[in-house]
Every structure is written in structure tokens, then in C-alpha cells.
Design an enzyme around this catalytic site. Structure first.
Site, short mmCIF file in Angstrom:
data_model
loop_
_atom_site.label_atom_id
_atom_site.label_comp_id
_atom_site.label_asym_id
_atom_site.label_seq_id
_atom_site.Cartn_x
_atom_site.Cartn_y
_atom_site.Cartn_z
N ARG A 1 0.88 -1.29 0.02
CA ARG A 1 -0.05 0.09 -0.13
C ARG A 1 0.93 1.31 -0.05
O ARG A 1 2.11 0.93 0.13
CB ARG A 1 -1.02 -0.05 1.12
CG ARG A 1 -0.59 -0.72 2.43
CD ARG A 1 0.54 0.01 3.13
NE ARG A 1 0.53 1.56 3.35
CZ ARG A 1 1.34 2.36 3.50
NH1 ARG A 1 2.35 1.91 3.68
NH2 ARG A 1 1.29 3.52 3.44
N GLY A 2 0.19 2.36 -0.22
CA GLY A 2 0.80 3.76 -0.49
C GLY A 2 1.14 4.05 -1.96
O GLY A 2 1.42 3.20 -2.78
N ALA A 3 0.63 4.96 -2.34
CA ALA A 3 0.45 5.54 -3.62
C ALA A 3 1.59 5.15 -4.46
O ALA A 3 1.30 4.47 -5.51
CB ALA A 3 0.01 7.06 -3.82
N GLN B 1 -1.67 2.33 10.01
CA GLN B 1 -0.28 2.51 9.21
C GLN B 1 0.60 3.10 10.00
O GLN B 1 2.13 2.71 10.07
CB GLN B 1 -0.65 3.23 7.84
CG GLN B 1 -1.42 2.49 6.90
CD GLN B 1 -2.91 2.82 6.98
OE1 GLN B 1 -3.62 3.26 7.95
NE2 GLN B 1 -3.47 2.85 5.78
N ASP C 1 -2.15 11.01 -2.16
CA ASP C 1 -2.64 9.83 -2.95
C ASP C 1 -3.04 10.44 -4.51
O ASP C 1 -3.03 9.79 -5.44
CB ASP C 1 -3.55 8.93 -2.24
CG ASP C 1 -3.24 8.33 -1.06
OD1 ASP C 1 -3.15 8.95 0.08
OD2 ASP C 1 -2.83 7.11 -1.52
C1 LIG Z 1 3.59 8.02 -0.06
S1 LIG Z 1 1.83 7.89 -0.20
C2 LIG Z 1 1.41 7.21 1.10
C3 LIG Z 1 -0.07 7.16 1.14
O1 LIG Z 1 -1.02 6.35 0.99
C4 LIG Z 1 -1.54 5.74 2.11
O2 LIG Z 1 -2.72 5.22 2.12
P1 LIG Z 1 -2.65 3.74 2.22
O3 LIG Z 1 -1.92 3.12 3.21
O4 LIG Z 1 -4.13 3.50 2.36
O5 LIG Z 1 -2.38 3.12 0.73
C5 LIG Z 1 -1.77 7.26 2.81
O6 LIG Z 1 -2.65 8.00 2.18
C6 LIG Z 1 -0.38 7.72 2.51
O7 LIG Z 1 -0.22 9.12 2.80
#
Ligand SMILES: CSC[C@H]1O[C@H](OP(=O)(O)O)[C@H](O)[C@@H]1O
Length: 338
Positions: free
Chosen positions: A47-49, A187, A228
Site C-alpha cells: 500500500r501507499g500511492a 499504518q 494519494d
Molecule cells: C507515500 S503515499 C502514502 C499514502 O498512502 C496511504 O494510503 P494507504 O495506506 O491506504 O495506501 C496514505 O494515504 C499515505 O499518505
């Protein structure tokens, strides 16, 4: 210190550090089917953009190796999660490479090279974001707050907002670092606290609901988060809770920074109202680790992101520049310069 890299391409398989198992277990999942890679994105094993963008690129390689319709596979991969722009961006970039290759026998190696390029570029971009952003970190002894996980685990390596904190620390800054737990998926508690420990950077974990009091008490001098999807006017979609932090920061006269690669800027979206917000399963709120935290039958609403209006954002740190209002101009210049 061994760099954290959550994504590894073996030449025929994709190895992902399973983020649903951290911090107590480091488990790698081996993937040779693009459908399984798409499911790993949906299930947030990765996960993470930026990280899901890199994973999508390698999933397109897996689809090509299977001689699957690239368009159909690309649609399935891009649909794995709706909010982060990096997913669709990576799929479109891979499709352009395939379409530009006249020799069918050369498409697979060209796609593999492009996916590796996307992964390598991401790490370099993150280090440049860190270099641009580190001057924004607070004075020694003052506090910086970050939300969710924006470190190496959310990218190819190094991270975005967490990378800015790392860059400031590694240049000698001795500010205090705070990170929110980031309910409901945690997270912050599970991933960011773990990453700061791996980096040897002391960080204090706080409940999401403690952030306002700490800003009011003067414990926090700036806030920095990831993103994101960033609309053309600077409205930014990020992890749920980011909007609340931005309003609290504004109310307390504290700068609020976003750190993201220019690939996260979506100039086709005029403002935040055009960004689709992912709604995730109710059980992520009503239970944790399979253990119910709410009574059986509880109904939950679980938006995974919210949108921070540009008026609450002090600056957006990209690999090209630190973008300040008016974001319509500064973001476009950064995208053009990247
Ligand atoms: C470096 S972008 C990380 C961004 O992604 C996370 O969302 P997720 O854990 O649901 O993929 C979160 O929005 C972070 O800021």
C-alpha cells in the site's frame, strides 16, 4: 542501515513484503500472476500511492508474460484501488511502452525494463523530495507530526513525507518526531513506528485524537503528510484524518505540508470534488486482527481517504520544487519541470 525496499522483482516473479503482517512478522509473498498482484493491492499487502504504482507496473509485466490482453489486465489492475493516481498512471505508462513496440517478441523485455525504470525513478524522486523538504523541518527540540505511513513501505524506498523527516534528521536536525496511529488500519502505529525504529530516529506514537491538544500546547511546530491524488488547484486526497489535522494546524497557526512526487498530481482533476474516495470494508473499523472491538451487528462507515482543501495547505513538496500557493500555477510548473 539496510534500506527498506518492500518490492522486489526477481526477473519472473514479484516479491512483496506483506504489510498486513508488520510489525511483528516480516513475511514476503511471491507473486507470478497479475491477478494476485492486483488482489495484494486491494488487500493492502502492499500500500501507499507510489508503492502500488510500482506494483502495478510489475503486474503488467506478469500479464504480458501470460500473453493476457494488456488492456483487460490493465483495467483490472487499475481498478484494485480507486483513489491513488499512481495506479492508473503506472498502467497507462506501461501500455504506452507496449503500444510503441512494433516487434511482439520485444514487448515483454521492454515492459520489464520500464517497470524497473519506474521503480528506480521513484527512489530517486523520493530522495529529491527529501532534499527539497528537509529545510522545512522544525528547529532542534521542536516537533514535527506526520500521519499514516509515507516511508519506504509506501514507495520503492526512502519515502515521501517520512523521507523529508529522514533527510532533515540525517542532515543533523534534532527536532522531535511524532506520528499518529492512523486508525482504523494503523499504518502509523504498525508501519511508521517500525520504520523510524529501523532508521534509528526516535519517534513518539500518539493517538489520532491527541494531535489537536498537542498543537494547542505548542508541542507541534509543523505537520507533514503524503498524498494519494493532488488536484490541479492543490486540493489533496490523503489518508482519512488528514483534513482534520490540516484544520487543526490552520487554527493553531502551524504550517501544514504535503510531500509527494509530481506523478501524484492529477492535472485532469480541477479540484478535490473530482477525486473518488475509496470506501473500505466495515470490519476494518469494527475489528482489529480478527478481534471485534465493537459489538456484533455494529454498522461502520470506513472512508480510506479525505480531501484537504488547498487553503489549509502551506506548501506541497515535490521532487521538482516546493510548490506554494497559487497551486494552479506552481503545481503545473513543477509537473512541467519534472
Ligand atoms: C507515500 S503515499 C502514502 C499514502 O498512502 C496511504 O494510503 P494507504 O495506506 O491506504 O495506501 C496514505 O494515504 C499515505 O499518505
Amino acid at each position: 542501515m539496510k534500506e527498506i525496499r518492500p518490492i522486489n522483482w526477481t526477473g519472473s516473479r514479484l516479491e512483496l513484503l506483506d504489510q498486513t503482517r508488520l510489525p511483528h512478522e516480516q513475511v514476503t509473498v511471491n507473486i507470478s500472476d497479475y491477478r494476485v498482484a492486483a488482489a495484494a493491492i486491494t488487500d493492502m499487502r502492499v500500500r501507499g500511492a507510489p508503492a502500488i504504482g510500482v506494483t502495478a507496473a510489475y503486474a503488467m509485466v506478469l500479464a504480458a508474460a501470460e500473453l493476457q490482453s494488456r488492456e483487460r489486465a490493465g483495467s483490472q489492475i487499475a481498478a484494485a484501488r480507486p483513489t491513488a493516481v499512481n495506479l492508473g498512471w503506472a498502467v497507462r505508462r506501461m501500455l504506452r511502452v507496449a503500444e510503441a513496440e512494433p516487434d511482439p517478441g520485444s514487448i515483454l523485455p521492454k515492459l520489464e525494463a520500464e517497470a524497473r525504470r519506474i521503480q528506480a525513478e521513484d527512489e530517486e524522486i523520493n530522495r529529491r523530495i527529501g532534499e527539497h523538504g528537509r529545510v522545512l523541518m522544525p528547529q532542534d527540540g521542536e516537533g514535527v507530526l506526520t500521519h499514516c505511513n509515507t516511508g519506504a513501505l509506501a514507495t520503492s524506498a526512502f519515502g515521501t513525507a517520512l523521507g523529508v523527516i529522514r533527510a532533515g534528521w540525517e542532515k543533523g536536525g534534532r527536532f522531535r518526531v511524532y506520528n499518529t496511529e492512523t486508525r482504523p488500519w494503523l499504518q502509523g502505529a504498525r508501519l511508521t513506528s517500525w520504520e523510524f525504529q529501523q532508521l534509528g530516529i526516535p519517534a513518539t506514537l500518539i493517538a489520532d485524537s491527541a494531535a489537536g491538544m498537542m498543537m494547542l500546547n505548542g508541542d507541534i511546530s509543523c505537520v507533514i503528510t503524503g498524498a494519494d491524488r493532488i488536484a490541479a488547484n492543490g486540493d489533496t486526497a490523503n489518508k482519512i484524518g488528514t483534513y482534520a489535522l490540516s484544520v487543526l494546524a490552520h487554527e493553531n497557526g502551524i504550517p501544514f505540508y504535503i510531500a509527494a512526487p509530481t506523478s501524484t498530481v492529477d492535472l485532469s482533476v480541477t479540484d478535490g470534488s473530482g477525486i473518488k474516495i475509496e470506501e473500505r470494508p466495515q470490519h476494518e473499523v469494527t475489528a482489529y486482527g480478527g478481534m471485534p472491538v465493537a459489538p456484533s451487528g455494529t454498522v461502520a462507515y470506513n472512508p480510506a481517504f479525505d480531501v484537504t482543501p488547498n487553503r489549509y495547505i502551506t506548501a506541497i513538496v515535490t521532487e521538482a520544487a516546493v510548490c506554494r500557493p497559487p497551486f494552479d500555477d506552481s503545481l503545473r510548473r513543477a509537473v512541467d519541470a519534472a
